[in-house]
Each structure stands twice: as structure tokens, then as C-alpha cells.
Write a protein that holds these residues in place. Sequence first.
Motif, PDB file in Angstrom:
ATOM      1  N   ASP A  21       0.834  -1.203   0.000  1.00 14.18           N
ATOM      2  CA  ASP A  21       0.000   0.000   0.000  1.00 14.18           C
ATOM      3  C   ASP A  21       0.871   1.257   0.000  1.00 14.18           C
ATOM      4  O   ASP A  21       1.535   1.544   0.992  1.00 14.18           O
ATOM      5  N   PRO A  22       0.883   2.004  -1.098  1.00 10.06           N
ATOM      6  CA  PRO A  22       1.720   3.201  -1.176  1.00 10.06           C
ATOM      7  C   PRO A  22       1.352   4.261  -0.138  1.00 10.06           C
ATOM      8  O   PRO A  22       2.166   5.117   0.185  1.00 10.06           O
ATOM      9  N   ASP A  23       0.139   4.211   0.409  1.00 12.80           N
ATOM     10  CA  ASP A  23      -0.248   5.181   1.432  1.00 12.80           C
ATOM     11  C   ASP A  23       0.549   5.000   2.722  1.00 12.80           C
ATOM     12  O   ASP A  23       0.585   5.893   3.560  1.00 12.80           O
ATOM     13  N   ASN A  24       1.163   3.838   2.892  1.00 10.20           N
ATOM     14  CA  ASN A  24       1.975   3.576   4.087  1.00 10.20           C
ATOM     15  C   ASN A  24       3.405   4.096   3.956  1.00 10.20           C
ATOM     16  O   ASN A  24       4.192   3.951   4.880  1.00 10.20           O
ATOM     17  N   ILE A  25       3.749   4.677   2.826  1.00  7.15           N
ATOM     18  CA  ILE A  25       5.104   5.189   2.614  1.00  7.15           C
ATOM     19  C   ILE A  25       5.283   6.499   3.378  1.00  7.15           C
ATOM     20  O   ILE A  25       4.516   7.436   3.198  1.00  7.15           O
ATOM     21  N   LYS A  26       6.286   6.513   4.244  1.00  6.79           N
ATOM     22  CA  LYS A  26       6.641   7.698   5.027  1.00  6.79           C
ATOM     23  C   LYS A  26       8.102   8.043   4.720  1.00  6.79           C
ATOM     24  O   LYS A  26       8.807   7.274   4.080  1.00  6.79           O
ATOM     25  N   GLU A  27       8.574   9.189   5.215  1.00  2.00           N
ATOM     26  CA  GLU A  27       9.960   9.594   4.935  1.00  2.00           C
ATOM     27  C   GLU A  27      10.978   8.609   5.498  1.00  2.00           C
ATOM     28  O   GLU A  27      12.029   8.394   4.922  1.00  2.00           O
ATOM     29  N   ASP A  28      10.661   7.995   6.644  1.00  2.00           N
ATOM     30  CA  ASP A  28      11.629   7.075   7.255  1.00  2.00           C
ATOM     31  C   ASP A  28      11.425   5.618   6.823  1.00  2.00           C
ATOM     32  O   ASP A  28      12.042   4.708   7.374  1.00  2.00           O
ATOM     33  N   THR A  29      10.574   5.404   5.817  1.00  2.00           N
ATOM     34  CA  THR A  29      10.325   4.046   5.346  1.00  2.00           C
ATOM     35  C   THR A  29      11.573   3.494   4.651  1.00  2.00           C
ATOM     36  O   THR A  29      12.060   4.097   3.688  1.00  2.00           O
ATOM     37  N   PRO A  30      12.092   2.352   5.134  1.00  2.00           N
ATOM     38  CA  PRO A  30      13.226   1.719   4.444  1.00  2.00           C
ATOM     39  C   PRO A  30      12.765   1.174   3.087  1.00  2.00           C
ATOM     40  O   PRO A  30      11.690   0.577   2.990  1.00  2.00           O
ATOM     41  N   LEU A  31      13.570   1.387   2.070  1.00  2.00           N
ATOM     42  CA  LEU A  31      13.197   0.928   0.736  1.00  2.00           C
ATOM     43  C   LEU A  31      13.045  -0.587   0.688  1.00  2.00           C
ATOM     44  O   LEU A  31      12.155  -1.104   0.024  1.00  2.00           O
ATOM     45  N   ASP A  32      13.903  -1.308   1.425  1.00  2.00           N
ATOM     46  CA  ASP A  32      13.806  -2.762   1.377  1.00  2.00           C
ATOM     47  C   ASP A  32      12.531  -3.281   2.037  1.00  2.00           C
ATOM     48  O   ASP A  32      12.076  -4.378   1.748  1.00  2.00           O
ATOM     49  N   SER A  33      11.907  -2.466   2.897  1.00  4.02           N
ATOM     50  CA  SER A  33      10.645  -2.889   3.510  1.00  4.02           C
ATOM     51  C   SER A  33       9.493  -2.819   2.504  1.00  4.02           C
ATOM     52  O   SER A  33       8.422  -3.364   2.747  1.00  4.02           O
ATOM     53  N   LEU A  65      21.038   4.642  -1.109  1.00  5.84           N
ATOM     54  CA  LEU A  65      19.633   4.996  -0.899  1.00  5.84           C
ATOM     55  C   LEU A  65      18.971   3.888  -0.088  1.00  5.84           C
ATOM     56  O   LEU A  65      18.699   2.805  -0.600  1.00  5.84           O
ATOM     57  N   LYS A  66      18.737   4.162   1.178  1.00  7.06           N
ATOM     58  CA  LYS A  66      18.161   3.156   2.084  1.00  7.06           C
ATOM     59  C   LYS A  66      16.741   3.495   2.516  1.00  7.06           C
ATOM     60  O   LYS A  66      15.964   2.604   2.836  1.00  7.06           O
ATOM     61  N   THR A  67      16.424   4.798   2.545  1.00  9.97           N
ATOM     62  CA  THR A  67      15.091   5.231   2.973  1.00  9.97           C
ATOM     63  C   THR A  67      14.534   6.239   1.975  1.00  9.97           C
ATOM     64  O   THR A  67      15.258   6.752   1.122  1.00  9.97           O
ATOM     65  N   VAL A  68      13.264   6.518   2.120  1.00 11.43           N
ATOM     66  CA  VAL A  68      12.625   7.525   1.280  1.00 11.43           C
ATOM     67  C   VAL A  68      13.304   8.882   1.507  1.00 11.43           C
ATOM     68  O   VAL A  68      13.535   9.640   0.568  1.00 11.43           O
ATOM     69  N   GLN A  69      13.669   9.161   2.740  1.00  7.91           N
ATOM     70  CA  GLN A  69      14.346  10.422   3.050  1.00  7.91           C
ATOM     71  C   GLN A  69      15.694  10.521   2.332  1.00  7.91           C
ATOM     72  O   GLN A  69      16.084  11.602   1.886  1.00  7.91           O
ATOM     73  N   ASP A  70      16.405   9.411   2.181  1.00 10.25           N
ATOM     74  CA  ASP A  70      17.668   9.423   1.427  1.00 10.25           C
ATOM     75  C   ASP A  70      17.431   9.879  -0.011  1.00 10.25           C
ATOM     76  O   ASP A  70      18.230  10.623  -0.581  1.00 10.25           O
ATOM     77  N   ILE A  71      16.327   9.440  -0.585  1.00 12.75           N
ATOM     78  CA  ILE A  71      15.986   9.850  -1.953  1.00 12.75           C
ATOM     79  C   ILE A  71      15.729  11.355  -1.988  1.00 12.75           C
ATOM     80  O   ILE A  71      16.232  12.054  -2.867  1.00 12.75           O
ATOM     81  N   GLU A  72      14.964  11.848  -1.029  1.00 11.94           N
ATOM     82  CA  GLU A  72      14.681  13.283  -0.966  1.00 11.94           C
ATOM     83  C   GLU A  72      15.965  14.099  -0.852  1.00 11.94           C
ATOM     84  O   GLU A  72      16.115  15.118  -1.529  1.00 11.94           O
ATOM     85  N   GLU A  73      16.873  13.667   0.006  1.00 11.28           N
ATOM     86  CA  GLU A  73      18.131  14.397   0.199  1.00 11.28           C
ATOM     87  C   GLU A  73      18.971  14.395  -1.064  1.00 11.28           C
ATOM     88  O   GLU A  73      19.606  15.406  -1.390  1.00 11.28           O
ATOM     89  N   LEU A  74      18.956  13.300  -1.790  1.00 11.01           N
ATOM     90  CA  LEU A  74      19.698  13.232  -3.056  1.00 11.01           C
ATOM     91  C   LEU A  74      19.129  14.241  -4.048  1.00 11.01           C
ATOM     92  O   LEU A  74      19.886  14.972  -4.700  1.00 11.01           O
ATOM     93  N   ILE A  75      17.817  14.315  -4.139  1.00 15.48           N
ATOM     94  CA  ILE A  75      17.171  15.257  -5.050  1.00 15.48           C
ATOM     95  C   ILE A  75      17.519  16.695  -4.663  1.00 15.48           C
ATOM     96  O   ILE A  75      17.900  17.504  -5.504  1.00 15.48           O
ATOM     97  N   LYS A  76      17.429  16.998  -3.372  1.00 13.48           N
ATOM     98  CA  LYS A  76      17.732  18.355  -2.905  1.00 13.48           C
ATOM     99  C   LYS A  76      19.184  18.713  -3.183  1.00 13.48           C
ATOM    100  O   LYS A  76      19.486  19.859  -3.543  1.00 13.48           O
ATOM    101  N   LYS A  77      20.077  17.758  -3.039  1.00 14.15           N
ATOM    102  CA  LYS A  77      21.502  17.982  -3.297  1.00 14.15           C
ATOM    103  C   LYS A  77      21.723  18.463  -4.732  1.00 14.15           C
ATOM    104  O   LYS A  77      22.477  19.390  -4.989  1.00 14.15           O
ATOM    105  N   TYR A  78      21.033  17.842  -5.673  1.00 12.67           N
ATOM    106  CA  TYR A  78      21.211  18.196  -7.091  1.00 12.67           C
ATOM    107  C   TYR A  78      20.373  19.389  -7.519  1.00 12.67           C
ATOM    108  O   TYR A  78      20.635  19.969  -8.564  1.00 12.67           O
ATOM    109  N   GLN A  79      19.397  19.778  -6.730  1.00  8.63           N
ATOM    110  CA  GLN A  79      18.557  20.913  -7.104  1.00  8.63           C
ATOM    111  C   GLN A  79      19.112  22.235  -6.631  1.00  8.63           C
ATOM    112  O   GLN A  79      18.548  23.268  -6.926  1.00  8.63           O
ATOM    113  N   LYS A  80      20.220  22.223  -5.907  1.00 15.05           N
ATOM    114  CA  LYS A  80      20.803  23.479  -5.398  1.00 15.05           C
ATOM    115  C   LYS A  80      21.387  24.301  -6.511  1.00 15.05           C
ATOM    116  O   LYS A  80      21.833  23.852  -7.485  1.00 15.05           O
TER     117      LYS A  80
END
Length: 80
Positions: A21-33, A65-80
Motif C-alpha cells: 500500500d503506497p499510502d503507508n510510505i513515510k519519509e523514514d520508510t526503508p526501501l527494502d521494507s 539509498l536506504k530510505t525515502v528520506q535518502d531519496i529526498e536528500e539526493l534530489i535536494k543535493k542536485y537541485q541546489k
Amino acid sequence: MNIFEKVKEILGSQVNRKKFDPDNIKEDTPLDSLGLDSLDVAEIVINLEQEFSLPEVSQDEMMNLKTVQDIEELIKKYQK
């Protein structure tokens, strides 16, 4: 739509195929979960590169990339 919502949408389209269920995805959700394997993560990264106009993400960055937050941080890093 903020970065998290867009990442969640992209992940949701990927995990829907994995019966999660994609609705259960949170920032701290591990990708492997989410039942994602390395091929899934690679496909997600390609979608993120296109969606956010990112330069090509290196294999090392992809492996970190281990968590959803890791993905967000990667995106922010390149958007600067």
C-alpha cells in the motif's frame, strides 16, 4: 506538489506492482521494507532523474539509498 509527494507517487507506482500500500510510505520508510530489489531501485532512480531533471546518479549514490528520506536528500543535493 513537494518533493516527498512526488517521490511517494513514483515509489507508489513501483510498489503497486509488489502488492504494498503506497499510502503507508513515510519519509523514514526503508526501501527494502517495500519489497524493492536493486533493479527496482535503479528503475526508480531513472524515473527520479527524469522527473526532477537530475544528472545521472552514480552507482555509489544509488547503493546508499536506504530510505525515502535518502531519496529526498539526493534530489535536494542536485537541485541546489
